[in-house]
Structures are given as structure tokens and as C-alpha cells.
Design a protein around this motif. Sequence first.
Motif, short mmCIF file in Angstrom:
data_model
loop_
_atom_site.label_atom_id
_atom_site.label_comp_id
_atom_site.label_asym_id
_atom_site.label_seq_id
_atom_site.Cartn_x
_atom_site.Cartn_y
_atom_site.Cartn_z
N ILE A 100 -9.71 9.05 -6.02
CA ILE A 100 -9.61 7.52 -6.62
C ILE A 100 -8.14 6.90 -6.42
N MET A 101 -8.20 5.72 -5.94
CA MET A 101 -7.17 4.89 -5.55
C MET A 101 -7.10 3.66 -6.42
N ALA A 102 -6.39 3.38 -7.45
CA ALA A 102 -6.17 2.14 -8.26
C ALA A 102 -5.36 1.13 -7.59
N GLY A 103 -5.55 -0.02 -7.91
CA GLY A 103 -5.19 -1.34 -7.27
C GLY A 103 -3.91 -1.44 -7.03
N HIS A 104 -3.52 -2.33 -5.93
CA HIS A 104 -2.24 -2.30 -5.39
C HIS A 104 -1.56 -1.09 -4.84
N SER A 105 -2.33 0.05 -4.65
CA SER A 105 -1.72 1.14 -4.10
C SER A 105 -2.15 1.11 -2.72
N GLY A 106 -1.15 2.15 -2.01
CA GLY A 106 -1.55 2.09 -0.31
C GLY A 106 -1.23 3.49 0.40
N LEU A 107 -1.71 3.77 1.44
CA LEU A 107 -1.45 4.88 2.36
C LEU A 107 -0.91 4.19 3.56
N ALA A 108 0.27 4.83 4.05
CA ALA A 108 0.72 4.61 5.33
C ALA A 108 -0.20 5.41 6.25
N GLY A 109 0.26 5.00 7.67
CA GLY A 109 -0.52 5.84 8.90
C GLY A 109 -0.41 7.17 8.50
N SER A 110 -1.60 7.98 8.90
CA SER A 110 -1.82 9.59 9.02
C SER A 110 -1.47 10.19 7.61
N VAL A 111 -1.72 9.68 6.57
CA VAL A 111 -1.75 10.40 5.30
C VAL A 111 -3.20 10.98 5.17
N THR A 112 -2.74 12.21 4.34
CA THR A 112 -4.01 13.13 4.09
C THR A 112 -4.27 13.40 2.62
N LEU A 113 -5.28 13.00 2.00
CA LEU A 113 -5.38 13.31 0.64
C LEU A 113 -6.62 14.45 0.85
N GLY A 114 -6.22 15.42 -0.42
CA GLY A 114 -7.30 16.40 -0.25
C GLY A 114 -8.45 15.94 -1.36
N ALA A 157 1.15 2.58 -6.35
CA ALA A 157 1.69 3.81 -5.98
C ALA A 157 1.75 3.59 -4.46
N SER A 158 2.85 3.86 -3.54
CA SER A 158 2.79 3.98 -2.10
C SER A 158 3.07 5.33 -1.59
N ILE A 159 2.51 5.72 -0.56
CA ILE A 159 2.42 7.02 0.03
C ILE A 159 3.08 7.00 1.64
N LYS A 160 4.03 7.53 1.67
CA LYS A 160 4.65 7.50 3.14
C LYS A 160 3.87 8.03 4.26
N ASP A 161 3.89 7.66 5.41
CA ASP A 161 3.27 8.33 6.41
C ASP A 161 3.24 9.71 6.86
N HIS A 162 2.29 10.05 7.28
CA HIS A 162 2.38 11.59 7.83
C HIS A 162 2.54 12.63 6.46
N THR A 163 2.20 12.07 5.31
CA THR A 163 2.47 13.05 3.92
C THR A 163 1.02 13.45 3.89
N THR A 164 1.00 14.70 3.23
CA THR A 164 -0.24 15.42 2.74
C THR A 164 -0.12 15.57 0.96
N ILE A 165 -1.17 14.96 0.42
CA ILE A 165 -1.02 15.34 -0.92
C ILE A 165 -2.33 16.16 -1.32
N HIS A 166 -2.18 17.51 -1.72
CA HIS A 166 -3.24 18.39 -1.66
C HIS A 166 -4.35 18.22 -2.81
N ALA A 170 2.18 19.36 -3.92
CA ALA A 170 1.08 20.49 -4.04
C ALA A 170 0.03 20.37 -4.81
N ALA A 171 -1.21 21.14 -4.67
CA ALA A 171 -2.36 20.90 -5.12
C ALA A 171 -2.25 21.23 -6.85
#
Length: 329
Positions: A253-267, A276-285, A301-302
Amino acid sequence: MKSHSIAEINAVLKGELVGNTTHLITAPEQLEKAALNHITFIGNRKYAKLWSDSKASAAVIDETIPLEPGENRVLIKVKNADLAMAQILEFFDPGLPQLEEDIHTTAVVHPSANLGKGVKIGANCYIGKNVTIGDGTIVYPNVTIMDDTIIGMGCIIWSGTVIRERCEIGHQCIFHTNVSIGADGFGFRPSPDGRGLVKIPQIGNVVIGNGVEIGANSCVDRGKFSSTIIGDGSKIDNLVQIGHNSVMGRSCIMAGHSGLAGSVTLGDGVIIGGSASIKDHTTIHSGATVGAGSGVVGDVAAGKTVLGYPACDSRDMLKQWVALRKLVK
């Protein structure tokens, strides 16, 4: 306007009836705005006090909330009022706008396109070369689907959406108004002479699984190479940015105005709060939660919940906020 008895409504919910009403129900409505022929919802004890002043004749209520219905009013007690609300809204849903023609006369459909049974194409749509659209998919007016794209069965694509070339869309997906799928990822590098920027070609695509819903004005950029991937059952709110080569697992689930930069991985099952904003090449388990307005700059971490900017364990961040308030005092 359709109207239903409480017995008809409870046949869907299979809840416990407390009290009775002779009024027929024409629509659901929130407690404060409900009229005599409305059914409303009480899923939390703090809202129970509003029932006495509400004009609604019926309410779906969590079974743990003690409340009396009153005269000519009825409560339907259920285990989960929120899920019951979803059932009621579906029960009263008037349905989608109907396209009278299978393919509107103003639509442009390339001769090589392969359209399944029951596909509807609205006015001023463009369907490009070698596009495949599965059975029962509805394409509302002013949609563009570019060459070599594959779209599964039973999808709903609302007006203004653009799906760029070579993208792959699963079954039963919903794209709301003005969604962008497969635009170029944001890739630039300084030019050798230092006087400008060099655009990095983005030659990948977007692959979207089954049952994905994407809100209005959201963007999923194509990969620089390979694919940007959205997993089965994921739900994306309005005004969300998915950067190139990001990979989202199932049921995220991604709520409004949030964003993933390039090469982000979500489990699987990751929840990203609004803005919320997620830096590039980050993994959220898998199973992790990112609080609203947070900035994630490292792996999560998971099952962990993070909060703040930069984001850290939510409990630590809450302690920091308490400490700061004490300093102000």
C-alpha cells in the motif's frame, strides 16, 4: 433510486439485528449527515455518542460496542464494521458508466491490435501497433495505449491514462484518471563540458501484476533497463511516484503523495504512509510500515515500523519528540 429493507441488507452482512425499523434504506451515509432513509456505520466507540443525534434509521456497528438502537431504529452488529461497510457500499453501488459502442467511431485502433471478447474502447482513444487487450477490459474515453503493450482481462482504465510502449499489465487492474504507466525514468548526468545534462536512455518497461489499483495522477516510470515491477494486489493512492527499476512486492500500500526513488525494493505487504519518500537503492522488507511524512534513507527490516525524517524506529522517534517538547517547556 433503489430502496431495500433491513432484512435484505442483513442477508448480505449476516449480522445480528438489534431493534427494528419500518423505514426502507436508500443509501449509506456517515453518521452526522445521515437522513431517515440512510444506513450508517459505527466502527469505533468514540463515535457511538453520535448515534443519538443521528437521523439514520439503521447502523452497522462493531459487536463489541454497547449501544441501544432506539425507537423505530435498528443496529446490525458485525465482527468488523469496516469490512461490512465495504459490503454495503458494493451493495448500493450504481455501477460503472456504460459505453454504448464496443469501439467508438472516434477511437483509433491499429489493425494489428488484438482485442478480446467484450472489450470496450471509448471515444478518442488510441490503441497502438501490436497491442493486446484481454476479455472484458474497459478503456474509457481519451486513453492512449502505445505499441506492443499487453493488458489482461477485466481491467478498467479511466480517462486520460497513458500506457507507454511494451508495458505488461495483469488481470483485473484499475487505473484511475490520468495515470501514467511507462514514462521515462528520471535519469540525467552532467555533460563532459559541464554546460548541461546528458539524458540517460530509459529502454526498459513496466510490469504490473494482477489486481493492482493505481490512483489518479500517479506515475510508474519505466526501467532504465529491465522492468519496474508492481506486485499482485498492490494498491497505490493518488499522486504517487514510482521511480525507474523499483520493485514492489505483493499487496503493498502506498498512500497519497508518497514516492519511491529509482531502484527501491519493497517486500510483500509493505505500507508507505502519505507524503513519505524513499531514497534510491533502498530495500524495505516484507511487512514493514513507513509512517506518513517520513524520509527513509536506509534499509528497513521486516515487520519494523519507522517514522520521522530521517526515519528511524518509531518508538525511538516518539521518544525524541517527547524529549524535544520537554526542552521547550
